[in-house]
Write a protein that holds these residues in place. Sequence first.
Motif, PDB file in Angstrom:
ATOM      1  N   TYR A  97       0.849  -1.188   0.000  1.00 14.16           N
ATOM      2  CA  TYR A  97       0.000   0.000   0.000  1.00 14.16           C
ATOM      3  C   TYR A  97       0.884   1.237   0.000  1.00 14.16           C
ATOM      4  N   GLY A  98       0.252   2.394  -0.098  1.00 13.88           N
ATOM      5  CA  GLY A  98       0.948   3.657   0.067  1.00 13.88           C
ATOM      6  C   GLY A  98       0.745   4.183   1.474  1.00 13.88           C
ATOM      7  N   GLY A  99       1.423   5.284   1.795  1.00 15.88           N
ATOM      8  CA  GLY A  99       1.292   5.907   3.108  1.00 15.88           C
ATOM      9  C   GLY A  99       0.621   7.263   3.001  1.00 15.88           C
ATOM     10  N   ASN A 100      -0.120   7.631   4.041  1.00 20.13           N
ATOM     11  CA  ASN A 100      -0.873   8.879   4.015  1.00 20.13           C
ATOM     12  C   ASN A 100      -0.739   9.620   5.341  1.00 20.13           C
ATOM     13  N   PRO A 101       0.403  10.301   5.586  1.00 21.28           N
ATOM     14  CA  PRO A 101       0.489  11.173   6.765  1.00 21.28           C
ATOM     15  C   PRO A 101      -0.404  12.401   6.565  1.00 21.28           C
ATOM     16  N   THR A 204       0.445  13.431   1.285  1.00 16.82           N
ATOM     17  CA  THR A 204       0.236  14.204   2.509  1.00 16.82           C
ATOM     18  C   THR A 204      -0.933  15.149   2.287  1.00 16.82           C
ATOM     19  N   MET A 205      -1.652  15.421   3.355  1.00 18.40           N
ATOM     20  CA  MET A 205      -2.841  16.263   3.247  1.00 18.40           C
ATOM     21  C   MET A 205      -2.986  17.143   4.481  1.00 18.40           C
ATOM     22  N   ILE A 226      -2.018   8.019   8.796  1.00 18.97           N
ATOM     23  CA  ILE A 226      -1.479   8.284  10.136  1.00 18.97           C
ATOM     24  C   ILE A 226      -1.643   9.764  10.410  1.00 18.97           C
ATOM     25  N   SER A 227      -2.128  10.091  11.587  1.00 15.12           N
ATOM     26  CA  SER A 227      -2.337  11.485  11.970  1.00 15.12           C
ATOM     27  C   SER A 227      -1.073  12.036  12.610  1.00 15.12           C
ATOM     28  N   MET A 228      -0.619  13.168  12.099  1.00 15.95           N
ATOM     29  CA  MET A 228       0.580  13.820  12.621  1.00 15.95           C
ATOM     30  C   MET A 228       0.180  15.008  13.476  1.00 15.95           C
ATOM     31  N   MET A 229       0.949  15.235  14.530  1.00 12.97           N
ATOM     32  CA  MET A 229       0.681  16.360  15.426  1.00 12.97           C
ATOM     33  C   MET A 229       2.006  17.065  15.732  1.00 12.97           C
TER      34      MET A 229
END
Length: 245
Positions: A97-101, A204-205, A226-229
């Motif tokens: 799969y791809g990654g989506n931060p 990224t979004m 994955i949610s980034m903070m």
Amino acid sequence: LNKAQQTVVETLIVLDVHGRDVVKTLMNAKVNSVTDFDWQRQLRYYWEMPEDNCFVRQTKSRIEYSYEYIGNGGRLVITPLTDKCYMTLTGAMHLFYGGNPQGPAGTGKTETTKDLAKAVGVQCVVFNCSDSLDINFMGRYFSGLAQCGAWSCFDEFNRIHIEVLSVIAQQILTIQNALRDERKVFTFEHDEIPLNPRFGTFITMNPGYAGRTELPDNLKALFRPISMMIPDLSLIHICRCRRAI
């Protein structure tokens, strides 16, 4: 020290601080087995046979080191958030799969993806998306990535029009299915092209921003989110102080 030597020393300090923190964590957790999760979650390098090559392991993932010449560049300060993002992205690659931060600006979404590419020695092309992209351009772009085995990080991916995103989902799905089938050559956009198994795609979004498009469901299914903070700034400041010394 000249500028190039200073960059090398700064990078070594960043990696050494992370190595020190990893050893402390393993000692405090009383890790005594290679099967313990605290050890498995680390990004580890092995020289393996019979391939006679270097592989990068993390949890269940196993990525072949690509030996791409990255140059004398710096490395990202590795925080607990960085480690979690690494695990998500390498796990996504393991499952083809791809990654989506995703998260607000300044949380290190793109930089973390680029730093993971440096860690596995693969070229990562950062592409700033806009609403002027069309399916023909994206098809040629994916064709080149699949053939050379590079990673691509699509910044602000949800700025692309919904009609184009639906076609992009089919293009990415075609490549991912070919990777799962371990094909050497596959059909993409009516052409037979070779496939490099090192191919990887990440997006990224900034959710909730004005003018952003909601991703279609068939595209969401191709990426692990994955949610980034806000990262641990104290650890970053420590590394910067050590650099100054």
